[in-house]
Design an enzyme around this catalytic site. Sequence first.
Site, PDB file in Angstrom:
ATOM      1  N   GLN A  57       4.546   0.322   2.321  1.00 43.17           N
ATOM      2  CA  GLN A  57       3.805  -0.570   3.213  1.00 43.17           C
ATOM      3  C   GLN A  57       3.716  -1.926   2.522  1.00 43.17           C
ATOM      4  O   GLN A  57       3.209  -2.030   1.395  1.00 43.17           O
ATOM      5  CB  GLN A  57       2.406  -0.005   3.474  1.00 43.17           C
ATOM      6  CG  GLN A  57       2.399   1.217   4.358  1.00 43.17           C
ATOM      7  CD  GLN A  57       2.681   0.855   5.811  1.00 43.17           C
ATOM      8  OE1 GLN A  57       1.805   0.431   6.550  1.00 43.17           O
ATOM      9  NE2 GLN A  57       3.931   1.022   6.228  1.00 43.17           N
ATOM     10  N   ASN A 102       0.837  -1.203   0.000  1.00 41.55           N
ATOM     11  CA  ASN A 102       0.000   0.000   0.000  1.00 41.55           C
ATOM     12  C   ASN A 102       0.875   1.258   0.000  1.00 41.55           C
ATOM     13  O   ASN A 102       1.685   1.388  -0.938  1.00 41.55           O
ATOM     14  CB  ASN A 102      -1.156  -0.035   1.001  1.00 41.55           C
ATOM     15  CG  ASN A 102      -0.867  -0.203   2.456  1.00 41.55           C
ATOM     16  OD1 ASN A 102      -0.425  -1.246   2.885  1.00 41.55           O
ATOM     17  ND2 ASN A 102      -1.126   0.796   3.267  1.00 41.55           N
ATOM     18  N   ASP A 103       0.770   2.141   0.955  1.00 47.42           N
ATOM     19  CA  ASP A 103       1.363   3.477   0.827  1.00 47.42           C
ATOM     20  C   ASP A 103       2.862   3.491   0.481  1.00 47.42           C
ATOM     21  O   ASP A 103       3.627   2.711   1.044  1.00 47.42           O
ATOM     22  CB  ASP A 103       1.288   4.229   2.167  1.00 47.42           C
ATOM     23  CG  ASP A 103      -0.067   4.185   2.806  1.00 47.42           C
ATOM     24  OD1 ASP A 103      -1.018   3.687   2.200  1.00 47.42           O
ATOM     25  OD2 ASP A 103      -0.160   4.661   3.961  1.00 47.42           O
ATOM     26  N   GLU A 110      -5.116  10.965   7.231  1.00 49.82           N
ATOM     27  CA  GLU A 110      -3.959  10.064   7.168  1.00 49.82           C
ATOM     28  C   GLU A 110      -2.880  10.674   6.265  1.00 49.82           C
ATOM     29  O   GLU A 110      -3.143  11.592   5.491  1.00 49.82           O
ATOM     30  CB  GLU A 110      -4.363   8.714   6.557  1.00 49.82           C
ATOM     31  CG  GLU A 110      -5.445   7.970   7.307  1.00 49.82           C
ATOM     32  CD  GLU A 110      -5.722   6.579   6.729  1.00 49.82           C
ATOM     33  OE1 GLU A 110      -5.828   5.633   7.523  1.00 49.82           O
ATOM     34  OE2 GLU A 110      -5.853   6.435   5.502  1.00 49.82           O
ATOM     35  N   TRP A 166      -3.673  -7.154   3.044  1.00 46.13           N
ATOM     36  CA  TRP A 166      -3.051  -6.374   4.116  1.00 46.13           C
ATOM     37  C   TRP A 166      -2.857  -7.246   5.359  1.00 46.13           C
ATOM     38  O   TRP A 166      -3.670  -8.123   5.650  1.00 46.13           O
ATOM     39  CB  TRP A 166      -3.956  -5.180   4.426  1.00 46.13           C
ATOM     40  CG  TRP A 166      -3.349  -4.151   5.318  1.00 46.13           C
ATOM     41  CD1 TRP A 166      -2.581  -3.104   4.929  1.00 46.13           C
ATOM     42  CD2 TRP A 166      -3.463  -4.069   6.730  1.00 46.13           C
ATOM     43  NE1 TRP A 166      -2.200  -2.367   6.020  1.00 46.13           N
ATOM     44  CE2 TRP A 166      -2.727  -2.940   7.144  1.00 46.13           C
ATOM     45  CE3 TRP A 166      -4.103  -4.847   7.714  1.00 46.13           C
ATOM     46  CZ2 TRP A 166      -2.618  -2.559   8.477  1.00 46.13           C
ATOM     47  CZ3 TRP A 166      -3.983  -4.463   9.036  1.00 46.13           C
ATOM     48  CH2 TRP A 166      -3.250  -3.333   9.411  1.00 46.13           C
ATOM     49  N   PHE A 203       3.931   1.042  10.435  1.00 49.33           N
ATOM     50  CA  PHE A 203       3.009   1.791   9.579  1.00 49.33           C
ATOM     51  C   PHE A 203       3.772   2.880   8.806  1.00 49.33           C
ATOM     52  O   PHE A 203       4.985   2.976   8.863  1.00 49.33           O
ATOM     53  CB  PHE A 203       1.888   2.397  10.432  1.00 49.33           C
ATOM     54  CG  PHE A 203       0.665   1.516  10.544  1.00 49.33           C
ATOM     55  CD1 PHE A 203       0.726   0.135  10.324  1.00 49.33           C
ATOM     56  CD2 PHE A 203      -0.575   2.062  10.869  1.00 49.33           C
ATOM     57  CE1 PHE A 203      -0.412  -0.670  10.416  1.00 49.33           C
ATOM     58  CE2 PHE A 203      -1.719   1.274  10.965  1.00 49.33           C
ATOM     59  CZ  PHE A 203      -1.645  -0.092  10.743  1.00 49.33           C
ATOM     60  N   ARG A 245      -0.777   9.025  13.473  1.00 52.55           N
ATOM     61  CA  ARG A 245       0.179   8.277  12.636  1.00 52.55           C
ATOM     62  C   ARG A 245       0.669   9.040  11.406  1.00 52.55           C
ATOM     63  O   ARG A 245       0.233  10.123  11.102  1.00 52.55           O
ATOM     64  CB  ARG A 245      -0.462   6.968  12.191  1.00 52.55           C
ATOM     65  CG  ARG A 245      -1.758   7.094  11.400  1.00 52.55           C
ATOM     66  CD  ARG A 245      -2.231   5.698  10.978  1.00 52.55           C
ATOM     67  NE  ARG A 245      -3.477   5.747  10.271  1.00 52.55           N
ATOM     68  CZ  ARG A 245      -4.688   5.623  10.836  1.00 52.55           C
ATOM     69  NH1 ARG A 245      -4.791   5.462  12.156  1.00 52.55           N
ATOM     70  NH2 ARG A 245      -5.773   5.675  10.100  1.00 52.55           N
TER      71      ARG A 245
HETATM   72  C1  FRU Z   1      -3.051   4.855   4.674  1.00 51.21           C
HETATM   73  C2  FRU Z   1      -2.816   4.024   5.922  1.00 51.21           C
HETATM   74  C3  FRU Z   1      -1.950   4.786   6.899  1.00 51.21           C
HETATM   75  C4  FRU Z   1      -1.303   3.699   7.698  1.00 51.21           C
HETATM   76  C5  FRU Z   1      -1.105   2.622   6.659  1.00 51.21           C
HETATM   77  C6  FRU Z   1      -1.242   1.222   7.200  1.00 51.21           C
HETATM   78  O1  FRU Z   1      -3.332   4.116   3.549  1.00 51.21           O
HETATM   79  O2  FRU Z   1      -4.057   3.664   6.494  1.00 51.21           O
HETATM   80  O3  FRU Z   1      -2.658   5.720   7.680  1.00 51.21           O
HETATM   81  O4  FRU Z   1      -0.105   4.103   8.275  1.00 51.21           O
HETATM   82  O5  FRU Z   1      -2.078   2.845   5.655  1.00 51.21           O
HETATM   83  O6  FRU Z   1      -0.849   0.271   6.253  1.00 51.21           O
END
Ligand code: FRU
Length: 488
Positions: free
Chosen positions: A40, A23-24, A198, A48, A80, A144
């Site tokens: 991520q 992800n991110d 976020e 996930w 994270f 976060r």
């Molecule tokens: C955004 C998020 C962040 C978090 C991460 C977890 O997509 O929800 O806020 O740190 O993904 O994987």
Amino acid sequence: MIDFNDQHFRPLYHFSPPANWLNDPNGLVFYQGEYHLFYQYHPGSSVWGPMHWGHAVSLDLMNWKHLPVALYPDEHGMIFSGSAVIDWENSAGFGKEAMVAVFTHHHDHYEAQSLAYSNDCGRTWTKYTGNPVLLPPDGLCDFRDPKVFWYEENGAGYWVMVLAAHHAIRFYTSPNLIDWTPVSTFGEHYGAHNSVWETPDLFRLPVEGCDQSRWVLTVGIGSGGPGGASGMQYFIGQFDGKAFTSDNSESTVLWVDFGADYYAAQSWSDSPDGRRLMIGWLNNWQYAQLIPTTTWRGVLSLPREMSLRRTADGIRLFQQPAAEVLNQRGAHIEWTDLNVSPGDNPLVNLHGCALELDVAFIVNPQVEYFGFRLRVGAGEQTIIAYDMREQKLFVDRSHSGQTDFEPGFTRVHFAKMRPVDGIVHLQIFLDWSCIEVFGNDGEVTITDTIFPAEASQGVELFAQGGEVQVRLLKVYEMKPASITAVEG
Ligand code: FRU
């Protein structure tokens, strides 16, 4: 040995993980000629789970070398999102020019900020023994995604942390990355709040055509975005080293992208020549874990260069593909002064799944819609077009291929956009399952994923309700980026 093009959804010139879940983007930093990209990552599954930081490096933002996983979950929790900086003057005591990752430790009961450092260009990592360095204020669960940068004024400087804290952004400062002081909060009553905030970012950009600059604060929200669910908004204003103030009213909502699949974007620290380069996750929390890929899941956008321009509505963020993206251009065909009438398709002989289409249409009040149909095949098409009556750019993926994994996937995504001097300019990047559309030199972007059958490769240019004139159309075949396997 992994076959990097093992499935027909995998893009050829967008970044995707070697296998499993992404992800991110995290920890984007440039150091000694390399662009670092952490992300991520769940190395054990294509959904996930316990988050790690995957890692890759590139000399040119397009061709990537995968490196071993950089950060593993530990006794404080999962790893994270967060950022990375080069501690040029050894403020933290981890060594001169240490690469320091500042990330969120996600624990079942809280979220806290922690550090890890590398003294060998990001190849090996040590967690700071004093972790976590910043605990949440009482009762705050969502705390976060630290974005850290060096702020300097009148020769004195310190670190600033921009942190998502429930429905707001909190700012902290530190002399050494370890001791953090709260200095301000922004946003409780500003912008969109359909869900918690976020992955913030904050940077200064010059306003083109004058000697002013503004600060841009970008913020992700997991639901309520313009394309449905996840979306990224931004604020334009001033930052004095401690507090951010918006130039716009509390109710102003500005979106970074109008598609469904551009989220959690971050910019590179220390990028050479001062460019503000961003990259986002090409997905949406609404269905991210359901998209029909199997052994890998998740793609990052093309790197984009940010700028600020004055428009009739005020100062706005413009995004263009980074110059390096254009190095992937291969053979091209071009057409000039082409008249397209309803029923015509001048591109009947063209096929492709990794293309750039760069086009200038001369608008005409008689025409209703004009644009392209891509990935056309049996019963499948994705429409990228301009609606002249409503003055909006749109992407219609309702018949793009597999859509049934998410009811909202068939929704049309649109962005208001006026012709400029009678011209609508589109730059469209197609890469198997990825579409990025830049309208009017990046005034608006629409980013969407699609999941067509492999055989759907047709390309059509069309007009509806009247004739449209194409002043210039260039279609490039895009070359695959070289992605090398995990080292070590
Ligand atoms: C955004 C998020 C962040 C978090 C991460 C977890 O997509 O929800 O806020 O740190 O993904 O994987």
